[in-house]
Design an enzyme around this catalytic site. Structure first.
Site, PDB file in Angstrom:
ATOM      1  N   HIS A  61      30.704  46.112  28.501  1.00 52.78           N
ATOM      2  CA  HIS A  61      31.732  45.377  29.255  1.00 52.78           C
ATOM      3  C   HIS A  61      32.045  43.852  28.453  1.00 52.78           C
ATOM      4  CE1 HIS A  61      33.740  44.109  33.536  1.00 52.78           C
ATOM      5  NE2 HIS A  61      34.197  43.481  32.402  1.00 52.78           N
ATOM      6  N   HIS A  63      35.233  41.324  26.323  1.00 52.13           N
ATOM      7  CA  HIS A  63      36.679  41.100  25.998  1.00 52.13           C
ATOM      8  C   HIS A  63      36.296  40.471  24.784  1.00 52.13           C
ATOM      9  CE1 HIS A  63      37.601  41.847  30.218  1.00 52.13           C
ATOM     10  NE2 HIS A  63      36.530  41.322  30.420  1.00 52.13           N
ATOM     11  N   PHE A  64      37.212  41.245  23.787  1.00 50.98           N
ATOM     12  CA  PHE A  64      37.222  40.488  22.457  1.00 50.98           C
ATOM     13  C   PHE A  64      38.435  40.030  22.116  1.00 50.98           C
ATOM     14  CE2 PHE A  64      33.691  42.693  20.028  1.00 50.98           C
ATOM     15  CZ  PHE A  64      32.727  41.894  20.741  1.00 50.98           C
ATOM     16  N   ASP A 152      40.269  46.815  34.129  1.00 59.48           N
ATOM     17  CA  ASP A 152      39.394  45.694  34.192  1.00 59.48           C
ATOM     18  C   ASP A 152      40.175  44.383  34.471  1.00 59.48           C
ATOM     19  OD1 ASP A 152      36.862  44.125  34.145  1.00 59.48           O
ATOM     20  OD2 ASP A 152      37.989  43.237  32.544  1.00 59.48           O
ATOM     21  N   HIS A 179      36.856  47.390  38.283  1.00 61.58           N
ATOM     22  CA  HIS A 179      36.656  46.088  39.050  1.00 61.58           C
ATOM     23  C   HIS A 179      37.065  46.101  40.435  1.00 61.58           C
ATOM     24  CE1 HIS A 179      37.318  41.705  38.745  1.00 61.58           C
ATOM     25  NE2 HIS A 179      37.811  41.780  39.839  1.00 61.58           N
ATOM     26  N   HIS A 233      30.316  44.506  37.363  1.00 55.78           N
ATOM     27  CA  HIS A 233      29.777  43.108  37.536  1.00 55.78           C
ATOM     28  C   HIS A 233      29.425  43.163  39.042  1.00 55.78           C
ATOM     29  CE1 HIS A 233      33.969  42.728  37.974  1.00 55.78           C
ATOM     30  NE2 HIS A 233      34.387  42.503  36.733  1.00 55.78           N
ATOM     31  N   ASN A 279      34.788  35.701  37.972  1.00 53.61           N
ATOM     32  CA  ASN A 279      35.372  36.536  38.649  1.00 53.61           C
ATOM     33  C   ASN A 279      34.906  38.081  38.599  1.00 53.61           C
ATOM     34  OD1 ASN A 279      37.304  37.404  40.755  1.00 53.61           O
ATOM     35  ND2 ASN A 279      38.592  38.151  39.122  1.00 53.61           N
ATOM     36  N   ASP A 306      30.186  41.068  30.528  1.00 53.85           N
ATOM     37  CA  ASP A 306      31.440  40.598  30.861  1.00 53.85           C
ATOM     38  C   ASP A 306      31.680  39.377  30.024  1.00 53.85           C
ATOM     39  OD1 ASP A 306      33.754  40.402  32.111  1.00 53.85           O
ATOM     40  OD2 ASP A 306      33.173  39.522  33.856  1.00 53.85           O
ATOM     41  N   HIS A 310      37.059  32.037  26.481  1.00 57.97           N
ATOM     42  CA  HIS A 310      38.386  31.165  26.615  1.00 57.97           C
ATOM     43  C   HIS A 310      38.385  29.929  25.608  1.00 57.97           C
ATOM     44  CE1 HIS A 310      39.858  33.741  30.017  1.00 57.97           C
ATOM     45  NE2 HIS A 310      38.630  33.590  30.478  1.00 57.97           N
TER      46      HIS A 310
END
Length: 422
Positions: A61, A63-64, A152, A179, A233, A279, A306, A310
């Protein structure tokens, strides 16, 4: 060729916990494993004294942000962060821009990652545009290489559509990764409902029952359809209890938990503000203890990060307007070693099982044991190092663990004959 000498092989697949040298051939395949091996002529040697040699971590899990939001992260910087964290394989979520709901995006990510030391797999979306209205072409996404299907970050609120997705996935033998949050029970995301932090930042927060209500529904649907479903998660004690009951009933369900939910609570949001806005949110100490207990007894199958990068500008906004999520690939092992192994809740072998073997098995990734005949995807770990993170390989640094005194650190990953230092 590469010879890893003087290490201690720690492998949950074989139960090995003993000193051992590992010889890797020119083709990247493990040729021999023995207490002591001599280096063949011309063979590179890596001295792993004081380190364990284990199957590389698998993160189901991450995020790229590629394509679409590469100011935050991209496939190459994400893979670099993963390598620094000890990961051999990562699975990117489908909420890219555009959404990963076509085979073309899966192939784009695979092509961009082809020279990375880390295996980067791209999940496909369950619904077109993540809109929760129309199912994607599951078969085409799976054929393109998607290891699972997920929307997700967005809950499948329609029970009918969710059941249809499960029926289609069950027919194809596909894994669905969900999710779980009922939107009507989340007045505002990022912080636990009714907490002191919610009051401090002037937001209502997210109720824990938003998660457990959807988990309960989808356990019933999984039992009805025979689908394989992974709950992402997990954050609450009630969710852990429901998953435990669902498994006892025979549902083919799995669960993941993050290092931050194992280490922190809603109280930490008071100190870290938006760097601890996530989240699902951090919850109470009773929830944290239930998550650890569920991980230890097998109710929760795996640890995932996860990893959610940012920009600093986004996280500098007021709490209500900042995005949720923290980076996690580089700090994960240190956090888990500190809060699980150093506290005596888990052994090193059990932690490797949760970070490597179990996620590999759930996703059908084979040949991962430290065994002759397997392609080498290894991690070298120092379990007693004092570690303080101040800088990162990721483009982003939005984490509450910066500056924290942690114990344990990855030293390198080995992919074939290629050593990538952490």
């Amino acid at each position: 060729m590469l010879l890893i000498q003087n290490g201690r092989v720690l492998d949950p697949y074989t139960g090995t916990d003993a000193p051992g040298d590992v010889l890797i051939g020119e083709d990247g395949v493990i040729e021999a494993l023995a207490p002591r091996l001599a280096a063949p002529a011309g063979c590179a040697v890596y001295d792993a004294a004081g380190l364990t040699v284990s199957p590389g971590f698998v993160d189901g899990h991450v995020h790229f942000r590629d394509p679409g939001q590469t100011a935050k992260e991209d496939v190459l910087t994400g893979a670099a962060a993963a390598a620094a964290g000890g990961y051999a394989t990562v699975i990117c979520m489908a909420n890219t821009l555009p959404t990963c709901d076509t085979p073309e995006i899966i192939r784009y990510v695979a092509d961009k990652a082809k020279d990375c030391p880390v295996q980067v797999l791209q999940a496909g979306a369950v619904t077109r545009g993540l809109k929760g209205q129309e199912l994607t072409d599951f078969g085409a996404l799976l054929d393109a290489g998607a290891p699972c299907l997920t929307d997700d970050g967005i809950n499948l609120t329609s029970a009918g559509l969710c059941r249809a997705a499960m029926e289609r996935a069950a027919a194809l033998g596909a894994l669905l990764s969900f999710h779980e949050e009922e939107p009507s029970l989340v007045p505002s995301p990022g912080v636990n409902f009714g907490s002191a932090a919610a009051e401090k930042f002037g937001v209502p927060g997210a109720r824990a029952c938003a998660e457990s209500a959807m988990i309960a529904r989808d356990i019933a649907l999984a039992l009805d359809t025979g689908a394989r479903v992974l709950f992402q998660h997990v954050s609450s004690a009630q969710s852990v209890a429901l998953i435990r009951a669902g498994k006892a009933l025979g549902a083919q369900i799995y669960a993941e938990v993050t290092p931050h939910h194992l280490a922190l609570t809603e109280e930490d949001v008071l100190d870290h503000g938006t760097l601890a806005r996530m989240n699902p949110p951090l919850r109470q100490e009773t929830d944290r203890q239930a998550l650890i207990a569920g991980l230890c007894d097998g109710t929760i199958d795996m640890i995932v990060t996860d990893h959610a990068p940012h920009t600093a500008e986004e996280k500098a906004r007021e709490f209500a307007k900042a995005p949720s999520g923290i980076t996690g690939l580089e700090t994960a092992f240190s956090v888990c070693c500190t809060y699980l192994v150093q506290t005596g809740r888990m052994t090193p072998m059990q932690l490797i099982e949760k970070m490597s073997m179990n996620p590999a098995k759930v996703y059908g990734l084979t040949g991962r044991a430290v065994r002759a005949g397997n392609y080498a995807r290894l991690v070298l770990l120092d379990w007693t190092a004092n570690k303080v993170y101040q800088s990162y390989r990721s483009k982003s640094s939005n984490t509450p663990f910066t500056g924290a005194a942690l114990t344990g650190a990855p030293r390198a990953i080995v992919t074939g004959c290629r050593v990538t230092e952490a």
